[in-house]
Write an enzyme that holds these catalytic residues in place. Structure first.
Site, PDB file in Angstrom:
ATOM      1  N   ASP A   1       0.860  -1.165   0.000  1.00  0.00           N
ATOM      2  CA  ASP A   1       0.000   0.000   0.000  1.00  0.00           C
ATOM      3  C   ASP A   1       0.911   1.235   0.000  1.00  0.00           C
ATOM      4  OD1 ASP A   1      -3.213   0.568   1.627  1.00  0.00           O
ATOM      5  OD2 ASP A   1      -2.117   1.758   0.152  1.00  0.00           O
TER       6      ASP A   1
HETATM    7  C1  GLC Z   1      -4.402   4.288  -0.005  1.00  0.00           C
HETATM    8  C2  GLC Z   1      -5.263   3.117   0.368  1.00  0.00           C
HETATM    9  C3  GLC Z   1      -5.374   2.092  -0.711  1.00  0.00           C
HETATM   10  C4  GLC Z   1      -5.294   2.771  -2.067  1.00  0.00           C
HETATM   11  C5  GLC Z   1      -3.892   3.335  -2.210  1.00  0.00           C
HETATM   12  C6  GLC Z   1      -3.707   4.080  -3.551  1.00  0.00           C
HETATM   13  O1  GLC Z   1      -3.718   4.772   1.094  1.00  0.00           O
HETATM   14  O2  GLC Z   1      -5.027   2.454   1.591  1.00  0.00           O
HETATM   15  O3  GLC Z   1      -6.627   1.403  -0.511  1.00  0.00           O
HETATM   16  O4  GLC Z   1      -5.547   1.837  -3.094  1.00  0.00           O
HETATM   17  O5  GLC Z   1      -3.557   4.199  -1.140  1.00  0.00           O
HETATM   18  O6  GLC Z   1      -4.531   5.203  -3.571  1.00  0.00           O
END
Ligand code: GLC
Length: 737
Positions: A267
């Site tokens: 993430d």
């Molecule tokens: C965010 C989220 C994730 C998302 C990623 C890209 O912090 O936790 O669900 O897909 O970043 O935006």
């Protein structure tokens, strides 16, 4: 659809291409494939161009200008030494331009076809912008409405989440990922993120392996079985090891047990956060832990780019390990056909047929709304009987707020609001008086109340649109108090004093506390955040063009103190009974401390939830009868046919979600008091009876036992069918060996 032979041949060809490509790559180019870089929204910096040309980027995220995407893909294909195309990722969670209900609303439809269609249309619209990968579906089992990300989930039940995961992935990925209107799915957040302590985002999770396997991992297994191309690790610390460094999750479960051949992406900066967790002393060690655990691609943070080459040189990470990570990513790029067609045709109609998308968005919004209360059948409204309607509240006419959380690209200009839809559905003989009454759902002033009371007094009936703005749920937006924010409850009190009938429509990203509110209004329609077509959907429901058919995918607590409260709980050794429960006000002064009431309950609140999982009213009524099993004793590997009659005993044509639950009475580990194992959404005319059947194979009764193996055990089961998890139409069967 390819035959299995063709698929196998294709896979062999791809593996040969991967091997050949890797043999040509330098270590730097290999590490380049492991980097996912955030775009700068429509601009192409010289350094970004150069880094791509140097083969040091494997993918970008958050670029949605198709011309920019095409230029970056061109650079990757034509200017880099090996011409490896880019993954282009974006959070396309419940729509791209056309916005569908938030996933918790989609889940309330209990309609896999509708959820699949949401995925299909999302993919069609997003791929037209050059996107080839979405960071969805979010599959975190969510039992805590304080957690803002419950809005993005399919709720508290593993079975429902599995079925909807399969549906939306099939929509995103289509029959062949090489088709230009398909995008790769990403099952997230692996794993157990929904158990964040206190319902506070990013917080610690402690989940025993048995619970992890039997509850939290199930939707991810379903997603991978459905062919999901990627998995995203969660931010959270799972049992002391953050998911982005968790060998048990990423090697033992994902690769050794599930034989996953896709790729794992971190993430946002979750690898560099390993040192914030205190798992590592610095980014270099973070890179080591994540690569060693099996995170293939690093989102945004640069620990791989900065340190992996050194770790390979020091032989702490082998080049073979890097090759495996790169292969997982190249495999996805081949599956997506990016080497053959990296560019997106800009002349594509892209959105296909926008009006068809809007129709689909309306249908999903209509089916996502859950009717929680409808005293004396006040709904549906009759246009003829109403000469004036007051439409009041900050969410009655807000094109943006009705879209919900995670709608980066949602086009608010497409939104059709409830106020306008109600105006469109009534005829000239009905006056509509609108009053926003509050600037936002968080407003604490009463200055708009006077106007609200005035329009209420001159109207036959009031329709209130209250709840939460979209920003009050979603990532990092958790709430410890689940009352409606601001002084909305006071607004209800003031309007209730007029004595006029009140229809309350709630838009929210989570269950809210309604025990007091429901006593003051005549009807409650829970719309979640319904998306672009909120207005026409809600208006059709209020005026009976359609009957509500949504069912709750999460339990509604009476108080925050009951959380976590969910239907598929364990029995405990001292379950509460009506007789065993004692109420705080019934205890006589001076009563000695004793163990009466010695069961699992609260002295100061009802033990049951306000609304249970699977609950939802209709304008009609349904009767379940003649429940029959074709046999009551089966062997492991066999299945039971369950049959029953479902009758629409009301006055309206309507849809009912017939639900099938079981209880495994005795297990080598304790089993839940109820588990959803099937559902069917059935449309019946008034008076119509349908014969409904389910087939229940013993595989569906398997669970992870003491040795973490998936097992079915002989023993007795109860089985229920009904329109809610608290149904009592029951039968019994037994697995005899
Ligand atoms: C965010 C989220 C994730 C998302 C990623 C890209 O912090 O936790 O669900 O897909 O970043 O935006």
């Amino acid at each position: 659809m390819e035959t299995s032979e063709e698929t196998a041949k294709e896979s062999t060809t791809v593996e040969k291409k991967i091997t050949k490509l890797i043999q040509q790559m330098t270590v730097d180019e290999k590490i380049g494939q492991l980097s996912l870089v955030n775009s700068i929204y429509g601009k192409i910096s010289k350094s970004l161009k150069q880094t791509i040309a140097d083969g040091k980027i494997g993918g970008i995220l958050n670029e949605v200008d198709v011309n920019v995407v095409n230029e970056l893909q061109r650079i990757a294909r034509e200017e880099s030494r090996l011409g490896i195309p880019l993954l282009v990722g974006r959070d396309v969670i419940h729509g791209f331009k056309t916005i569908f209900p938030i996933p918790l609303g989609l889940s309330s439809t209990w309609n896999t076809e509708i959820v699949k269609q949401c995925g299909r249309i999302s993919a069609r619209e997003a791929s037209a912008a050059g996107i080839n990968w979405t960071f969805a579906p979010m599959l975190d089992i969510s039992r805590d409405p304080r957690w803002g990300r419950i809005a993005e989930s399919f709720g508290e039940d593993p079975y429902l989440s599995c079925e909807l995961a399969k549906a939306i992935i099939s929509g995103f990925q289509g029959d062949d990922l090489r088709n230009p209107d398909c995008i790769a799915a990403c099952a997230k957040h692996f794993a157990g993120y929904g158990a964040s302590e206190g319902g506070k985002d990013y917080n610690t999770t402690n989940i025993p392996e048995n619970e992890l396997r039997n509850v939290y991992l199930r939707p991810f297994k379903a997603a991978l079985d459905a062919g999901a191309v990627s998995v995203m690790t969660s931010f959270s610390d799972l049992n002391g090891i953050p998911a982005s460094a968790n060998v048990f999750l990423l090697k033992q479960i994902l690769r050794h047990e599930w034989h996953f051949e896709g790729f794992v992406v971190s993430d946002w900066e979750s690898i560099s956060q390993l040192s914030v967790h205190g798992l590592t002393a610095n980014n270099r060690e973070a890179a080591y832990e994540a690569a060693n655990a099996g995170v293939d691609m690093e989102m945004v943070s640069r620990t791989y780019a900065d340190h992996l080459a050194d770790l390979v040189r020091e032989e702490r990470i082998s080049e073979d390990q890097i090759d495996i990570m790169v292969s997982n990513i190249l495999r996805a790029k081949f599956r997506l056909g990016l080497f053959d067609t990296p560019l997106t045709k800009t002349d594509r109609a892209g959105n296909g047929k926008p009006h068809k998308h809007l129709e689909a968005a309306k249908q999903s919004a209509t089916q996502s709304c859950v009717l929680l209360e409808n005293r004396h059948g006040i709904l549906p409204l009759s246009k003829k009987e109403l000469s004036s309607i007051a439409v009041i509240g900050p969410l009655a006419d807000d094109p943006y707020e009705q879209l919900g959380t995670w709608i980066f690209d949602g086009d608010r200009d497409l939104s059709q609001t409830p106020l306008n839809a109600i105006k469109a559905i009534v005829d000239d003989s009905t006056e509509i008086h609108f009053c926003r009454a509050m600037e936002t759902t968080r407003s604490k002033t009463r200055k708009g109340f006077g106007e609200a009371i005035k329009v209420s007094e001159k109207s036959d009936l009031i329709i209130l649109f209250l709840g939460e703005e979209s920003v009050l749920s979603g990532e990092a937006h958790c709430r410890a108090d689940l009352n409606m924010p601001g002084n909305q409850n006071e607004l209800i009190d003031e309007i209730a004093k007029t004595g006029k009938p009140i229809i309350l429509v709630i838009m929210a990203g989570r269950p809210l506390l309604l025990e007091e509110i429901r006593k003051k209004v005549d009807s409650i329609l829970y719309a979640w955040h319904p998306g672009t077509m909120a207005g026409p959907a809600i208006a059709d429901l209020l005026f009976g063009i359609e009957s509500p058919s949504g069912k709750l995918p999460v339990t509604f607590p009476r108080a925050v103190g009951q959380i976590p409260i969910y239907y598929n709980h364990k029995n405990t050794g001292r379950p509460a009974t009506d007789e065993s429960i004692i109420k705080i006000d019934d205890i006589k002064p001076g009563t000695p401390q004793h163990s009466s009431g010695d069961t699992s309950f609260y002295l100061d609140i009802d033990n049951l939830p306000l609304y249970p999982f699977g609950y939802g009213l209709s304008y009609s009524e349904f009767k379940y009868s003649h429940l029959k099993l074709d046999k009551h004793r089966i062997k492991s590997g066999e299945s039971i046919k369950i049959n029953f009659d479902l009758t629409n005993t009301g006055r309206f044509e309507a849809e009912e979600v017939a639900q099938l639950y079981i209880r495994d009475l005795v297990g080598s580990v304790t089993r839940p008091v109820k588990e959803l194992k099937g559902f069917k959404k059935v449309r019946l005319r008034a008076g119509e009876t349908a014969s409904i059947s389910f087939e229940l194979a013993t595989d569906y009764l398997a669970f992870y036992g003491r040795d973490s193996k998936l097992i079915t055990e002989p023993g007795k089961f109860h089985l229920w069918v009904g329109g809610c998890s608290d149904t009592d139409l029951c039968a019994e069967f037994e697995i005899i060996e």
